[in-house]
Design an enzyme around this catalytic site. Structure first.
Site, PDB file in Angstrom:
ATOM      1  N   ASP A 146      39.894  34.323  51.318  1.00  0.00           N
ATOM      2  CA  ASP A 146      38.685  33.551  51.064  1.00  0.00           C
ATOM      3  C   ASP A 146      38.982  32.070  50.897  1.00  0.00           C
ATOM      4  O   ASP A 146      40.112  31.657  50.620  1.00  0.00           O
ATOM      5  CB  ASP A 146      37.982  34.080  49.814  1.00  0.00           C
ATOM      6  CG  ASP A 146      38.895  34.088  48.591  1.00  0.00           C
ATOM      7  OD1 ASP A 146      39.932  34.777  48.645  1.00  0.00           O
ATOM      8  OD2 ASP A 146      38.588  33.402  47.590  1.00  0.00           O
ATOM      9  N   GLU A 185      39.728  35.373  45.544  1.00  0.00           N
ATOM     10  CA  GLU A 185      40.570  34.655  44.588  1.00  0.00           C
ATOM     11  C   GLU A 185      39.859  33.426  44.048  1.00  0.00           C
ATOM     12  O   GLU A 185      40.004  33.086  42.871  1.00  0.00           O
ATOM     13  CB  GLU A 185      41.885  34.248  45.253  1.00  0.00           C
ATOM     14  CG  GLU A 185      42.956  33.738  44.280  1.00  0.00           C
ATOM     15  CD  GLU A 185      42.858  32.258  43.973  1.00  0.00           C
ATOM     16  OE1 GLU A 185      43.505  31.806  43.014  1.00  0.00           O
ATOM     17  OE2 GLU A 185      42.123  31.538  44.686  1.00  0.00           O
TER      18      GLU A 185
END
Length: 576
Positions: A170, A239
């Site tokens: 991400d 994350e």
């Protein structure tokens, strides 16, 4: 690294917080003062207050030269670093990954509940499959919570603990108001041959590491490497939103499979290599992270018309309590097992710019209380550095009152702490209660913690409550000596001294400290050997773009990151 809502002002990321002291390090060396961001050796036994994993050197501080550890199977390291065809192919692989906008917000749905929200992640997975065919032919792929990717390369010896490589898929959003400020569109993955940069969101956080791990393993498969130790890649997908859906699920899955301390070592995103003086380089894999805790402080009083107010409204009480907190910052607590001390040692022993007095203070601090006090004083006077030797506090959110002529029944604020290595959530909680009690007694309020545990009974005016919202103890210190560390440090030394820097012997390896937290916070029970490191030389200007406008990564740094992963996998198999 925390995700940013689109259209809002960028929030400082973990990397952005560190760019300040990395920038400061170079400047401070030049002017002959102090610098730090990372460190090396644990403390003498009589000074260490907190256990660390393994036994580090407990004697005179030394930034010793690590012996390069070169594997016999070194088929493609030179190719990765120097071959034009490999370079061009690697640029294309990274650029294409950056073009896929795998954005997350602060709050995200569970993938099973809203797959359309994650459509670009499925696109990225398809890209991996097409781009790295050997990995998808020879490694086992499992998907955890739909999008967490777990690749397993089975080794020939099942009794050996696996090596675990981490990264996240991400990226943070792009603030639409900044689009006109981008040199190239944020999801263009544009390669500029003049600067040798790949541009775009995620290019340096952390699709560079993500693609580096894929490329290294793909190349090892092409080269015919057969591991005796199992290699695992664990790739989270949120994350930037604290990893609650991705890394947390992956870590739980891995723990069920391998159990406590079932992993040989873990490598995740972190710091790299910095040039601390002319032609003097120091690598700083992170072996510790500070803790984290949020408290919600509520002043619970009574309403009424503002024409007949009490002497102090709940907003006034909250204001004085905030003032009390900020007037009493946490004490500086520096011990020699703090990882920042190692880089100071490297500077003192190898920098040509530091004065003799500065060097004596750094190197003499373990043996002379006066010099230790002087060292702490110097560190504490550097605004970008002092957070590494104390618990910090920041009042980030406050709410109270709804109308000009109505007294506020309740005022709430949130205070965030990053916890020093030798402190704890309980110690911070106790300290906050102490100051809240002082204000409660001064103004005749009650006091509770966590909503219903009363320290002072509620009064007719109301009460103050402090509730713990989110907590994380400081990370365990991973070893800075011993066989696992020696292989990691020796690999870094070989890749950079003999490969990237072409026999530059002024290269040293130490450890470092993060004031923020990575996905590794979910993996503590899996290994005592957790290191956060990307095998790239740090560019200060480049770090300014992380989570911000014009994020980019330099191609030589990306190639060296691939070479490090490649050689580390081989060295672990040959020497561990």
């Amino acid at each position: 690294m925390i995700a940013l809502p689109v259209e809002k002002a960028p929030r400082k990321s973990l990397w952005q917080r560190h760019r300040a002291f990395i920038s400061g390090i170079v400047a401070l060396i030049i002017i002959g003062t102090f610098f730090l961001t990372s460190g090396l050796h644990p403390a003498p036994p009589h000074e260490a207050k907190r256990p660390h994993h393994g036994k580090g050197p407990m004697h005179s501080p030394k930034c010793e030269k690590i012996e390069p550890l070169s594997p016999s199977f070194k088929h493609s390291v030179d190719t990765i670093l120097h071959d034009p065809a490999f370079r061009n192919s690697s640029i294309e692989k990274l650029s294409n990954a950056v073009r896929i906008p795998t954005v997350v917000q602060d709050k995200n749905p569970n993938p099973a509940d809203d797959p359309d929200f994650y459509k670009h992640f499925y696109e990225l997975h398809d890209y991996f499959e097409k781009t790295f065919p050997n990995i998808h032919k020879h490694l086992k792929l499992e998907k955890v919570n739909e999008l967490g990717l777990l690749y397993t390369w089975e080794g020939s010896d099942p009794d050996l603990k696996p090596l675990l490589l981490m990264a996240h898929q991400d990226v943070v959003p792009v603030n639409n108001e900044t689009l006109s400020s981008w040199k190239f569109p944020p999801f263009s993955g544009h390669y500029d041959p003049e600067t040798d940069f790949v541009w775009g969101r995620g290019s340096n956080d952390c699709k560079n590491l993500l693609i580096a791990e894929f490329e290294a393993i793909e190349q090892l498969l092409i080269d015919g490497f057969k591991p005796n130790r199992t290699i695992v890649m664990s790739l989270g997908f949120d994350e930037e939103a604290s990893g609650t859906l991705g890394a947390a699920s992956l870590a739980s899955f891995l723990h069920e499979r391998y159990g406590d301390d079932g992993i040989y070592s873990i490598i995740d995103e972190g710091e790299g290599i910095m040039e601390v003086d002319k032609d003097v380089f120091v690598a700083t894999p992170i072996n510790a992270e500070k803790g984290y805790v949020d408290f919600e402080v509520s002043i619970l009083g009574h309403g009424g018309h503002s024409s007949v107010p009490p002497d102090h409204t709940t907003i006034g009480i909250a204001s004085e309590l905030i003032t009390e907190f900020e007037a009493n910052p946490f004490d500086y607590e520096f011990e020699f097992d703090n990882p920042i001390y190692g880089l100071l040692t490297c500077a003192a022993e190898h920098s040509k710019s530091l004065s003799k007095d500065v060097k004596k203070t750094i190197l003499g601090a373990p043996f002379c209380p006066r010099r230790k006090d002087k060292l702490v004083e110097y560190i504490s006077n550097q605004s970008h550095l002092r957070s590494l030797i104390r618990t910090t506090q920041a009042v980030d959110i406050i709410n109270g009152g709804v109308k000009a002529n109505a007294l506020p029944e309740t005022t709430r604020f949130l205070i965030n702490h990053r916890i020093n290595l030798h402190s704890s959530v309980a110690e911070v909680f106790e300290r906050n209660i102490e100051y809240a009690k002082k204000i409660a007694e001064k103004y005749g309020y009650g006091l509770s913690k966590n909503g219903d545990d009363y320290i002072i009974p509620e009064t007719e005016l109301g009460h103050i409550d402090i509730t713990l919202l989110r907590e994380l103890e400081p990370a365990p210190l991973s070893p800075s000596s011993g066989p696992v560390w020696d292989i990691l440090a020796g690999t870094i030394q070989d890749v950079f001294e003999n490969g990237v820097l072409q026999n530059n012997e002024e290269f040293y390896v130490t450890t470092g400290l993060f004031s923020g937290n990575t996905d590794t916070k979910y993996y503590w029970n899996l290994s005592k050997n957790i290191y956060r490191f990307v095998g790239s030389i740090i560019d200060i200007d480049l770090l300014k773009t992380l989570h911000s406008v014009n994020e980019h990564v330099d191609v030589p740094g990306h190639l060296s990151a691939i070479a490090f992963v490649y050689e580390y996998i081989v060295n672990v198999n040959e020497y561990a």
